[in-house]
Design an enzyme around this catalytic site. Structure first.
Site, PDB file in Angstrom:
ATOM      1  N   GLY A  91       2.275   2.252   5.547  1.00 45.83           N
ATOM      2  CA  GLY A  91       3.438   1.571   6.098  1.00 45.83           C
ATOM      3  C   GLY A  91       3.961   2.207   7.371  1.00 45.83           C
ATOM      4  N   GLU A  95       5.659  -3.366   1.201  1.00 41.27           N
ATOM      5  CA  GLU A  95       5.783  -2.949  -0.200  1.00 41.27           C
ATOM      6  C   GLU A  95       4.978  -1.670  -0.348  1.00 41.27           C
ATOM      7  OE1 GLU A  95       7.761  -4.221  -2.221  1.00 41.27           O
ATOM      8  OE2 GLU A  95       8.130  -6.287  -1.580  1.00 41.27           O
ATOM      9  N   GLY A 115       0.826  -1.202   0.000  1.00 37.38           N
ATOM     10  CA  GLY A 115       0.000   0.000   0.000  1.00 37.38           C
ATOM     11  C   GLY A 115       0.857   1.247   0.000  1.00 37.38           C
ATOM     12  N   SER A 116       0.316   2.313   0.522  1.00 39.35           N
ATOM     13  CA  SER A 116       1.011   3.597   0.523  1.00 39.35           C
ATOM     14  C   SER A 116       2.067   3.655   1.618  1.00 39.35           C
ATOM     15  CB  SER A 116       0.009   4.729   0.741  1.00 39.35           C
ATOM     16  OG  SER A 116      -0.551   4.649   2.056  1.00 39.35           O
TER      17      SER A 116
END
Length: 502
Positions: free
Chosen positions: A240, A257, A235-236
């Site tokens: 994270g 990721e 995701g963004s």
């Protein structure tokens, strides 16, 4: 036939019970038209806790199954995916707005990772290590880690889950999947396909693979639970920053990721026709909604006036349209929020002195669908919105004269996922790939930033999170390592010459 009718039929063909996607109250929309196509029920906190408990119990059984036997389950999963490729690929296109080619290609990624993981199930190897003590042997062994929680994004709604799941299952770990709220139907379909493989396998414990539809509270259950050994989250960077510290606080393991403000460099010696085609796909493919989408381009001053006008023409002529009804190369943005973020970034670029080519909304279908012409923005320098990732088809183009300075600018962003250089000069290529070149997890030569294969480990550095999935030795992230020393002598020598006689 409406999209909802077609979706209902596809889900039935794929084996998803009607009650799993109707009457639950969590509306699911297709970006192609913006219409509601299903309303599955979100999982409750109690259901998430129960799923984690089932997975924990499954782990105790699955970790003792020999790895090659675990690989047999993934082989069967690959067979089921091959049989369902057309239907699942079509569903991906409907729910994520991808072209039929890209929808089918995503399912092919699932098949490919299954093939990779089956072979891997016979290669979970450790090292034999030289020891200073006579009559001793030192080695490392790898063991299953525990329950794996997978949190995936809308842009690759099934491929990323399969990367994690194929590896986790052969490594001996159960998997709980929390898909994006924007793409729950492809998740239900993928789980139905895996369930058929599990039924054929016949020996898997209950709770080995599960899916939890829902919002942030479901993801939080996986992130916060001490019984989830590994959280793999896509995701963004903003997401994270929340997930990473929470998992670390309980000493769990995370594969992150995250963002990817990816860039390319076009050198004077580049094959400009090849570069133009690679940049066009890398920047406009999937409507700019890949984590590896090319978002920045540095073009040498000697070739700028040749390459950039050609790119502008390509941006002006590329076909934008309904991917299910036309051969358009660019489909819809996922929703209105994505379109508004795109327009906001373009306004900021204009304010910073940029010249915008394209970017306007394209009227296709109802007002609930958001199509936009990809935007190429000539910028005087790397500033303002260029430093941030906007998940939309925007390519910022800048001129450079010195390669060292271009590489420094290339690296001067928070993310570090994918990168590329276009050159036929060996020195330029090797510099870009060296320790003082690209600081990204993926560095390509004469291809674009997108289109990774499953054989290589996928992931990036810095604000991209540092995680690795898919190929190479990414399997190690799903296992725990033990260093073993065996004394087969009748003596007890100590390391480092230590003497302790009693």
């Amino acid at each position: 036939m409406t999209l909802k009718t077609e979706t209902d039929a596809l889900l039935a063909q794929l084996g998803v019970a009607r009650g799993a996607f109707t009457g639950g109250g969590m509306a699911s929309f297709s970006p192609i038209t913006g219409e509601a196509i299903a309303d599955p029920a979100p999982a409750t906190a109690d259901e998430a806790a129960a799923a984690i408990a089932r997975a924990k119990a499954a782990f105790r059984v699955w970790r003792m199954v020999p790895a090659p036997r675990r690989g047999e389950l993934i082989r069967l999963f690959g067979e089921e995916l091959r049989a369902a490729k057309a239907e699942l690929g079509r569903l991906v296109s409907i729910e994520a707005g991808k072209s039929p080619s890209e929808g089918a290609g995503e399912v092919q990624e699932m098949i490919d990772i299954c093939d990779f993981a089956v072979g891997l199930s016979r290669q979970l190897y450790g090292l034999t290590i030289a020891t200073e003590r006579p009559g001793h042997r030192m080695m490392e062994t790898w063991h299953p880690l525990g329950v794996v929680g997978v949190i995936s994004a809308f842009n690759f709604p099934v491929a990323v889950w399969s990367w994690n799941t194929a590896l986790a299952l052969v490594c001996g770990d159960p998997v709980i999947w929390k898909p994006s709220e924007k793409t729950p139907l492809t998740a239900l379909a993928s789980m139905a396909i895996l369930d058929r493989a599990l039924a054929r396998f016949g020996e898997a414990p209950e709770g080995l693979a599960q899916v939890l539809i829902g919002g942030a509270e479901v993801g939080a259950a996986l992130v916060d639970s001490p019984d989830v050994a590994l959280v793999s989250a896509t995701g963004s960077t903003r997401m994270g920053r929340i997930v990473g510290p929470k998992v670390a606080a309980r000493f769990g393991r995370a594969i992150l990721e995250l963002g990817g403000n990816n860039a390319g460099i076009v050198c004077p010696s580049a094959d400009l026709d090849m570069a133009l085609r690679a940049v066009a796909f890398g920047a406009m493919g999937t409507a700019g909604q890949r984590c590896t989408t090319m978002r920045r381009l540095f073009v040498h001053e000697d070739v700028y006036d040749t390459l950039v006008p050609g790119l502008i023409r390509a941006y002006g002529s590329v076909t934008v349209g309904n991917p299910l009804e036309t051969a358009a190369l660019v489909g819809p943005l996922i929703d209105g929020a994505a379109y508004r973020a795109m327009q906001s970034a373009l306004e900021a670029a204009r304010a910073a002195g940029g010249t915008v080519h394209g970017g306007e909304r394209v009227a296709i279908g109802p007002d609930t669908a958001f199509y936009a012409r990809p935007a190429l923005v000539e910028m005087p320098d790397q500033t303002g919105p260029v430093l941030e990732e906007t998940f939309a088809p925007i390519l910022y183009v800048m001129k450079y004269s010195d390669l060292d300075a271009a590489i420094e600018a290339h690296n001067a962003v928070g993310a570090g996922l994918s990168s590329s250089i276009f050159t036929t000069d060996l020195r330029e290529m090797e510099l870009f790939l060296s320790a003082r070149g690209s600081d990204c997890g993926i560095a390509n030569v004469n291809i674009g930033t997108s289109g990774a294969e499953i054989g290589g480990a996928f992931g990036g550095e810095k604000e991209t999170g540092g995680g690795r999935e898919s190929g190479s030795d990414a399997w190690k992230g799903y296992m725990r390592r033990a260093t073993n020393t065996i004394n087969y002598s009748r003596e007890l020598p100590l390391a480092q010459g230590v003497v302790f006689d009693i």
